[in-house]
Write an enzyme that holds these catalytic residues in place. Structure first.
Site, PDB file in Angstrom:
ATOM      1  N   ASP A 292       0.235   5.358   0.580  1.00  0.00           N
ATOM      2  CA  ASP A 292      -0.805   6.254   1.096  1.00  0.00           C
ATOM      3  C   ASP A 292      -0.448   7.723   1.036  1.00  0.00           C
ATOM      4  OD1 ASP A 292      -2.254   4.029   1.907  1.00  0.00           O
ATOM      5  OD2 ASP A 292      -1.563   4.127   3.977  1.00  0.00           O
TER       6      ASP A 292
ATOM      7  N   GLU B 280       0.841  -1.202   0.000  1.00  0.00           N
ATOM      8  CA  GLU B 280       0.000   0.000   0.000  1.00  0.00           C
ATOM      9  C   GLU B 280       0.873   1.248   0.000  1.00  0.00           C
ATOM     10  OE1 GLU B 280      -3.394   1.964   2.942  1.00  0.00           O
ATOM     11  OE2 GLU B 280      -3.165  -0.219   2.842  1.00  0.00           O
TER      12      GLU B 280
ATOM     13  N   GLU C  42      -2.471  10.612   3.083  1.00  0.00           N
ATOM     14  CA  GLU C  42      -3.563  10.900   4.006  1.00  0.00           C
ATOM     15  C   GLU C  42      -3.482  12.370   4.397  1.00  0.00           C
ATOM     16  OE1 GLU C  42      -4.609   6.857   6.387  1.00  0.00           O
ATOM     17  OE2 GLU C  42      -2.733   7.824   6.971  1.00  0.00           O
TER      18      GLU C  42
ATOM     19  N   ASN D 226       2.593   7.029   3.804  1.00  0.00           N
ATOM     20  CA  ASN D 226       2.964   5.776   4.452  1.00  0.00           C
ATOM     21  C   ASN D 226       3.145   4.717   3.368  1.00  0.00           C
ATOM     22  OD1 ASN D 226       3.546   3.912   6.446  1.00  0.00           O
ATOM     23  ND2 ASN D 226       1.525   3.968   7.414  1.00  0.00           N
TER      24      ASN D 226
END
Length: 290
Positions: A102, A100, A104, A119
């Site tokens: 990310d 993943e 955010e 992340n």
């Protein structure tokens, strides 16, 4: 410390040389579909809006899965008092051992800077957070957020400025995300237990609905026919534009941009969090721009 004037001058010079006219993005429905709370995902012409209120957040997902390439989207984040809210744009595979990448965006009280947290998860292991304050107000206009994923690295970009590079360090014994197809996702939800000042500032529902707006949807990536058939995208004889060294490695100018971002806007880097990591994570020991 590199000055803002120098940075903006360099940005304009590079744009004159290489920007040209950007290709238009696709329509939302060509690449994406609502994934939950469909009544909170609204298409308004060229703009798609995700809404958060005290009944639900919302999200959308790509119609297809990809292995390597570049995904970009223009987002205008929640205006005003957005404390407690999180708007996310990310790529992810499926399963407990998923990969993943990310973005955010952590809401804040009116007048405070928006924080963007990045992340990286590899084989289900994350805890690689970095946080920075954006150098503009992301609520007054649309800005482009991109993830460039190649066999050499993952590069997070804001308006084509690199803000993070996660390198392939498999030669150092560190796993890298390269063998799981990913979808592209975005969502907005309430996270007032941690999002703003560590959860000290809660969501003020009197300001609801909280709305994140999206447009100019672009995916230039290798689409996989199934999540188990990756040969089209990672075969030894396959080569794509993102595999070229001039693309998969930062240029001198991009390195200067990254240094400027880290020096002036980074507020947290897991590599230097001795309380969480008494032993410096191995990847942090090998590359300064993680």
């Amino acid at each position: 410390m590199v000055g803002m004037g120098w940075f903006m001058c360099m940005m304009m010079m590079v744009c004159v040389i290489s920007c040209g006219e950007a290709a238009p993005g696709a329509k939302f429905e060509d690449l994406y579909r609502s994934s939950w709370a469909m009544d909170h995902c609204v298409n308004d012409g060229e703009v798609t809006k995700l809404k958060l209120d005290n009944s639900s957040g919302a999200g959308f997902e790509s119609r297809r899965k990809y292995l390597f390439g570049k995904v970009s989207i223009q987002i205008k984040l929640v205006e005003g008092d957005s404390a407690g809210t999180v708007t996310a744009f990310y790529m992810s595979s499926e399963g407990s051992n998923h990969n993943e990448f990310d973005f955010e965006f952590l809401g804040n009280t009116t007048g405070e800077p928006y924080i963007v947290q990045t992340n990286v998860y590899v084989n289900g292991v994350g805890n690689r957070e970095q946080r920075l304050n954006l150098w503009f107000d992301p609520t007054t206009d649309f800005h482009t957020y991109s993830i460039l994923w190649s066999k050499r690295s993952v590069v997070f970009m804001v308006d084509e400025t690199p803000i993070r590079v996660h390198k392939n360090l498999e030669d150092k014994g560190i796993p890298f995300a390269k063998d799981q197809a990913m979808g592209v996702y975005s969502s907005i939800w309430n996270a007032d237990d941690w999002a703003t000042q560590g959860g000290l500032v809660k969501t003020d529902w009197s300001h609801a609905p909280f709305i994140a707006s999206y447009k100019d949807f672009k995916i230039d990536a290798c689409e996989v026919p199934t999540t188990t058939d990756l040969s089209k995208c990672n075969g030894e004889d396959q080569r794509f534009w993102w595999d070229e060294p001039t693309v998969s490695e930062l240029s001198l100018h991009q390195n200067h941009q990254l240094i400027w971002v880290r020096a002036n806007h980074m507020i947290y880097d897991y590599c230097y969090d001795a309380a969480r990591f008494p032993v410096t994570p191995l990847e942090c020991q090998h590359h300064r721009h993680l």
